[in-house]
Write an enzyme that holds these catalytic residues in place. Structure first.
Site, PDB file in Angstrom:
ATOM      1  N   GLU A 191       0.814  -1.219   0.000  1.00  0.00           N
ATOM      2  CA  GLU A 191       0.000   0.000   0.000  1.00  0.00           C
ATOM      3  C   GLU A 191       0.851   1.275   0.000  1.00  0.00           C
ATOM      4  O   GLU A 191       0.330   2.360   0.259  1.00  0.00           O
ATOM      5  CB  GLU A 191      -0.912   0.032   1.236  1.00  0.00           C
ATOM      6  CG  GLU A 191      -1.851  -1.138   1.377  1.00  0.00           C
ATOM      7  CD  GLU A 191      -2.995  -1.137   0.389  1.00  0.00           C
ATOM      8  OE1 GLU A 191      -2.873  -0.490  -0.672  1.00  0.00           O
ATOM      9  OE2 GLU A 191      -3.998  -1.787   0.684  1.00  0.00           O
ATOM     10  N   HIS A 204      -2.940   3.021   8.162  1.00  0.00           N
ATOM     11  CA  HIS A 204      -3.941   2.289   7.387  1.00  0.00           C
ATOM     12  C   HIS A 204      -4.167   0.929   8.039  1.00  0.00           C
ATOM     13  O   HIS A 204      -3.209   0.268   8.450  1.00  0.00           O
ATOM     14  CB  HIS A 204      -3.472   2.095   5.944  1.00  0.00           C
ATOM     15  CG  HIS A 204      -4.285   1.086   5.193  1.00  0.00           C
ATOM     16  ND1 HIS A 204      -5.627   1.275   4.923  1.00  0.00           N
ATOM     17  CD2 HIS A 204      -3.969  -0.132   4.669  1.00  0.00           C
ATOM     18  CE1 HIS A 204      -6.081   0.223   4.274  1.00  0.00           C
ATOM     19  NE2 HIS A 204      -5.098  -0.648   4.114  1.00  0.00           N
ATOM     20  N   HIS A 241      -7.507  -2.400   8.588  1.00  0.00           N
ATOM     21  CA  HIS A 241      -8.819  -2.932   8.208  1.00  0.00           C
ATOM     22  C   HIS A 241      -9.641  -3.197   9.475  1.00  0.00           C
ATOM     23  O   HIS A 241     -10.048  -4.344   9.713  1.00  0.00           O
ATOM     24  CB  HIS A 241      -8.674  -4.235   7.419  1.00  0.00           C
ATOM     25  CG  HIS A 241      -7.806  -4.163   6.200  1.00  0.00           C
ATOM     26  ND1 HIS A 241      -7.437  -5.275   5.485  1.00  0.00           N
ATOM     27  CD2 HIS A 241      -7.248  -3.110   5.562  1.00  0.00           C
ATOM     28  CE1 HIS A 241      -6.669  -4.909   4.458  1.00  0.00           C
ATOM     29  NE2 HIS A 241      -6.531  -3.595   4.482  1.00  0.00           N
ATOM     30  N   TYR A 253     -20.944  14.121  18.045  1.00  0.00           N
ATOM     31  CA  TYR A 253     -20.122  15.314  17.769  1.00  0.00           C
ATOM     32  C   TYR A 253     -18.665  14.976  17.508  1.00  0.00           C
ATOM     33  O   TYR A 253     -17.941  15.741  16.850  1.00  0.00           O
ATOM     34  CB  TYR A 253     -20.260  16.352  18.885  1.00  0.00           C
ATOM     35  CG  TYR A 253     -19.512  16.026  20.157  1.00  0.00           C
ATOM     36  CD1 TYR A 253     -20.154  15.385  21.219  1.00  0.00           C
ATOM     37  CD2 TYR A 253     -18.167  16.350  20.295  1.00  0.00           C
ATOM     38  CE1 TYR A 253     -19.466  15.076  22.376  1.00  0.00           C
ATOM     39  CE2 TYR A 253     -17.471  16.044  21.461  1.00  0.00           C
ATOM     40  CZ  TYR A 253     -18.129  15.413  22.497  1.00  0.00           C
ATOM     41  OH  TYR A 253     -17.444  15.100  23.642  1.00  0.00           O
ATOM     42  N   HIS A 285     -12.592  -2.337   1.768  1.00  0.00           N
ATOM     43  CA  HIS A 285     -11.182  -2.446   2.118  1.00  0.00           C
ATOM     44  C   HIS A 285     -10.915  -2.078   3.578  1.00  0.00           C
ATOM     45  O   HIS A 285     -10.644  -2.970   4.383  1.00  0.00           O
ATOM     46  CB  HIS A 285     -10.388  -1.564   1.137  1.00  0.00           C
ATOM     47  CG  HIS A 285      -8.909  -1.685   1.270  1.00  0.00           C
ATOM     48  ND1 HIS A 285      -8.041  -1.365   0.254  1.00  0.00           N
ATOM     49  CD2 HIS A 285      -8.132  -2.065   2.314  1.00  0.00           C
ATOM     50  CE1 HIS A 285      -6.791  -1.580   0.657  1.00  0.00           C
ATOM     51  NE2 HIS A 285      -6.830  -1.995   1.902  1.00  0.00           N
ATOM     52  N   TYR A 328      -9.934  26.354  12.482  1.00  0.00           N
ATOM     53  CA  TYR A 328     -10.433  27.257  11.447  1.00  0.00           C
ATOM     54  C   TYR A 328      -9.915  26.876  10.066  1.00  0.00           C
ATOM     55  O   TYR A 328     -10.563  27.096   9.069  1.00  0.00           O
ATOM     56  CB  TYR A 328     -10.049  28.694  11.780  1.00  0.00           C
ATOM     57  CG  TYR A 328     -10.687  29.165  13.053  1.00  0.00           C
ATOM     58  CD1 TYR A 328      -9.938  29.283  14.222  1.00  0.00           C
ATOM     59  CD2 TYR A 328     -12.037  29.457  13.104  1.00  0.00           C
ATOM     60  CE1 TYR A 328     -10.527  29.685  15.398  1.00  0.00           C
ATOM     61  CE2 TYR A 328     -12.632  29.866  14.284  1.00  0.00           C
ATOM     62  CZ  TYR A 328     -11.877  29.972  15.433  1.00  0.00           C
ATOM     63  OH  TYR A 328     -12.460  30.371  16.597  1.00  0.00           O
TER      64      TYR A 328
HETATM   65 ZN   LIG Z   1      -5.296  -2.459   3.190  1.00  0.00          ZN
END
Ligand SMILES: [Zn+2]
Length: 226
Positions: free
Chosen positions: A80, A99, A101, A120, A162, A215
């Protein structure tokens, strides 16, 4: 091994520790998670297919901004790597990308459902939802383009069929955000067992973002009155 300064070594150690934390925090599935951190001249990215409990700091791969990397015995970058590189290149405020899963994020991503403003805390992602990038095969530039687009005004996104990407100004914050988004996904999944949950209005999320002093994240389409 390129970059053997103390700072680089610390980054490598931090990445290994964060990988193991992903497992401890319950947001990792096997070795599917991967992490990158911006460093001088490029990024450090986790190697492909290495079990976290066996990963050592020297296994972390240094990648240049042109996508080339230094071969270290037995280590190639995570499959990846492309979206890690592209996100760090596209977003100068981001210094770390996580990253994984995680189960609830992935359930929603399979259904191509962004996480809406059920709570919120959705504002941790920088807006009123956690978007879901359209499906593209792992490791491709199509997936990377979809992820970069989904993250244009957000710090985290789902990837259809994914998983999850979370970003941050540093690794601890990116990891924290990944856990927060998985919590939101779990809450949304729970709500959907009962019915479609009511959502907070955009103006309320905007007000939360203001309170948090973000902001810089408000340069998005005009907010409709609540
Ligand atoms: Zn992945």
């Amino acid at each position: 091994m390129t970059g053997v300064s103390e700072t680089d070594l610390q980054h490598r150690r931090d990445i290994v520790a964060a990988c193991r934390q992903m497992t401890a925090l319950g947001i990792n599935q096997g070795t599917s998670g991967n992490i990158s951190v911006r460093v001088e001249g490029g990024l450090f990215v986790t190697p492909s297919g290495r079990a976290y409990d066996e990963m050592e700091p020297e296994d972390i791969v240094f990648m240049r901004w042109d996508g080339s990397w230094d071969a270290t015995p037995g280590n190639v970058p995570s499959s990846e790597w492309r979206f890690h590189l592209d996100i760090l290149r596209a977003k100068p405020e981001v210094n770390a990308v996580v990253h994984a899963h995680p189960t609830y994020c992935t359930i929603l991503a399979i259904l191509n459902r962004p996480i809406p403003a059920i709570h919120y805390m959705i504002a941790v992602g920088g807006g009123n939802d956690i978007p879901c990038a359209p499906y593209a095969q792992y490791g491709t530039s199509e997936l990377s383009d979809a992820a970069v687009a989904a993250l244009t005004e957000r710090r985290a996104c789902l990837l259809a069929h994914h998983g999850l990407i979370a970003t941050g100004p540093h690794l601890r914050k990116a990891l924290w955000l990944a856990v927060e988004v998985e919590t939101l996904a779990r809450q949304y999944h729970g709500c959907l067992q009962i019915g479609e949950p009511p959502l907070l209005p955009d103006a309320e999320i905007d007000s939360i973002l203001e309170r948090w002093g973000q902001y810089g994240l408000r340069d998005r389409p005009a907010i409709e009155a609540a």
